[in-house]
Design a protein around this motif. Structure first.
Motif, PDB file in Angstrom:
ATOM      1  N   LEU A  61       0.809  -1.216   0.000  1.00 34.68           N
ATOM      2  CA  LEU A  61       0.000   0.000   0.000  1.00 34.68           C
ATOM      3  C   LEU A  61       0.843   1.268   0.000  1.00 34.68           C
ATOM      4  O   LEU A  61       0.440   2.291  -0.537  1.00 34.68           O
ATOM      5  N   TRP A  62       2.012   1.206   0.621  1.00 30.07           N
ATOM      6  CA  TRP A  62       2.852   2.382   0.759  1.00 30.07           C
ATOM      7  C   TRP A  62       4.069   2.340  -0.159  1.00 30.07           C
ATOM      8  O   TRP A  62       4.979   3.138  -0.011  1.00 30.07           O
ATOM      9  N   SER A  63       4.102   1.421  -1.102  1.00 29.76           N
ATOM     10  CA  SER A  63       5.296   1.276  -1.945  1.00 29.76           C
ATOM     11  C   SER A  63       5.545   2.506  -2.811  1.00 29.76           C
ATOM     12  O   SER A  63       6.680   2.798  -3.165  1.00 29.76           O
ATOM     13  N   ASP A  64       4.502   3.235  -3.159  1.00 27.07           N
ATOM     14  CA  ASP A  64       4.669   4.441  -3.975  1.00 27.07           C
ATOM     15  C   ASP A  64       4.963   5.678  -3.131  1.00 27.07           C
ATOM     16  O   ASP A  64       5.350   6.710  -3.675  1.00 27.07           O
ATOM     17  N   ASP A  65       4.759   5.590  -1.821  1.00 23.65           N
ATOM     18  CA  ASP A  65       4.991   6.733  -0.944  1.00 23.65           C
ATOM     19  C   ASP A  65       6.475   6.862  -0.624  1.00 23.65           C
ATOM     20  O   ASP A  65       7.171   5.871  -0.423  1.00 23.65           O
ATOM     21  N   GLY A  66       6.937   8.083  -0.552  1.00 23.00           N
ATOM     22  CA  GLY A  66       8.324   8.347  -0.171  1.00 23.00           C
ATOM     23  C   GLY A  66       8.488   8.277   1.335  1.00 23.00           C
ATOM     24  O   GLY A  66       7.513   8.252   2.096  1.00 23.00           O
ATOM     25  N   ASP A  67       9.726   8.282   1.775  1.00 25.81           N
ATOM     26  CA  ASP A  67      10.014   8.220   3.206  1.00 25.81           C
ATOM     27  C   ASP A  67       9.395   9.396   3.952  1.00 25.81           C
ATOM     28  O   ASP A  67       8.844   9.237   5.038  1.00 25.81           O
ATOM     29  N   ALA A  68       9.477  10.581   3.364  1.00 23.62           N
ATOM     30  CA  ALA A  68       8.937  11.774   4.031  1.00 23.62           C
ATOM     31  C   ALA A  68       7.430  11.659   4.234  1.00 23.62           C
ATOM     32  O   ALA A  68       6.910  12.059   5.280  1.00 23.62           O
ATOM     33  N   GLU A  69       6.731  11.106   3.253  1.00 30.02           N
ATOM     34  CA  GLU A  69       5.280  10.943   3.386  1.00 30.02           C
ATOM     35  C   GLU A  69       4.929   9.965   4.497  1.00 30.02           C
ATOM     36  O   GLU A  69       3.987  10.181   5.256  1.00 30.02           O
ATOM     37  N   LEU A  70       5.692   8.883   4.595  1.00 34.88           N
ATOM     38  CA  LEU A  70       5.417   7.891   5.631  1.00 34.88           C
ATOM     39  C   LEU A  70       5.763   8.410   7.015  1.00 34.88           C
ATOM     40  O   LEU A  70       5.042   8.167   7.981  1.00 34.88           O
ATOM     41  N   LEU A  71       6.869   9.129   7.119  1.00 34.89           N
ATOM     42  CA  LEU A  71       7.251   9.676   8.418  1.00 34.89           C
ATOM     43  C   LEU A  71       6.321  10.801   8.854  1.00 34.89           C
ATOM     44  O   LEU A  71       6.173  11.062  10.046  1.00 34.89           O
ATOM     45  N   ALA A  72       5.665  11.434   7.904  1.00 33.15           N
ATOM     46  CA  ALA A  72       4.718  12.507   8.233  1.00 33.15           C
ATOM     47  C   ALA A  72       3.539  11.982   9.044  1.00 33.15           C
ATOM     48  O   ALA A  72       2.887  12.750   9.755  1.00 33.15           O
ATOM     49  N   LYS A  73       3.280  10.682   8.991  1.00 34.90           N
ATOM     50  CA  LYS A  73       2.201  10.086   9.782  1.00 34.90           C
ATOM     51  C   LYS A  73       2.484  10.185  11.284  1.00 34.90           C
ATOM     52  O   LYS A  73       1.582  10.059  12.093  1.00 34.90           O
ATOM     53  N   PHE A  74       3.744  10.430  11.652  1.00 31.54           N
ATOM     54  CA  PHE A  74       4.132  10.526  13.060  1.00 31.54           C
ATOM     55  C   PHE A  74       4.111  11.964  13.568  1.00 31.54           C
ATOM     56  O   PHE A  74       4.431  12.206  14.724  1.00 31.54           O
ATOM     57  N   ILE A  75       3.723  12.898  12.722  1.00 30.48           N
ATOM     58  CA  ILE A  75       3.653  14.307  13.097  1.00 30.48           C
ATOM     59  C   ILE A  75       2.225  14.643  13.510  1.00 30.48           C
ATOM     60  O   ILE A  75       1.270  14.328  12.808  1.00 30.48           O
TER      61      ILE A  75
END
Length: 138
Positions: A16-30
């Motif tokens: 599901l997250w393979s197209d998302d960049g690292d910054a997008e995934l880490l933004a979930k923790f903000i």
């Protein structure tokens, strides 16, 4: 942060997250201050917040294992009110005991704060191992 990203990618079984960049995934923790104020503190915990909490502390455990070359167990107790405790232990030594408060709004104001918190927790646990190496390795 590297351990956190590795765990997020490893848990993405369906891609599901393979197209998302690292910054997008880490933004979930903000979680901004405005978002925190909008979150009700009464009621069931949001599954996304529980995922954030679990993933963050799992990454801390992996980082402790990497730095110490020891197997580490993580135990997390959490009440419905969003209060609890997380413990990291080796077979005979408690490495870290951290209180959990206001879990309903778990998150960090910035990625730097997330990294600093994780680094601090890992450093405290590794310091306990270095202080009591025989007990930690028993």
């Amino acid at each position: 942060m590297k351990c956190l990203m590795r765990l997020i990618r490893a848990k993405d079984h369906c891609g599901l997250w393979s197209d998302d960049g690292d910054a997008e995934l880490l933004a979930k923790f903000i979680t901004t201050h405005e978002q925190r104020r909008a979150i009700p503190i009464v009621g069931d915990l949001d599954p996304l917040i529980l995922w954030r909490l679990n993933t963050f502390y799992a990454a801390v455990g992996v980082a402790i294992e990497v730095r110490s070359s020891l197997l580490v167990s993580r135990t997390m107790e959490l009440s419905p009110e969003g209060i609890g405790r997380v413990l990291f232990t080796t077979k005979r030594l408690v490495l870290l005991s951290s209180p959990l408060r206001n879990v309903h709004s778990f998150g960090f104001s910035t990625l730097r704060k997330c990294a600093d918190t994780g680094t601090k927790l890992v450093s405290e646990a590794v310091a306990a191992i270095e202080a009591y190496p025989d007990v930690a390795r028993a």
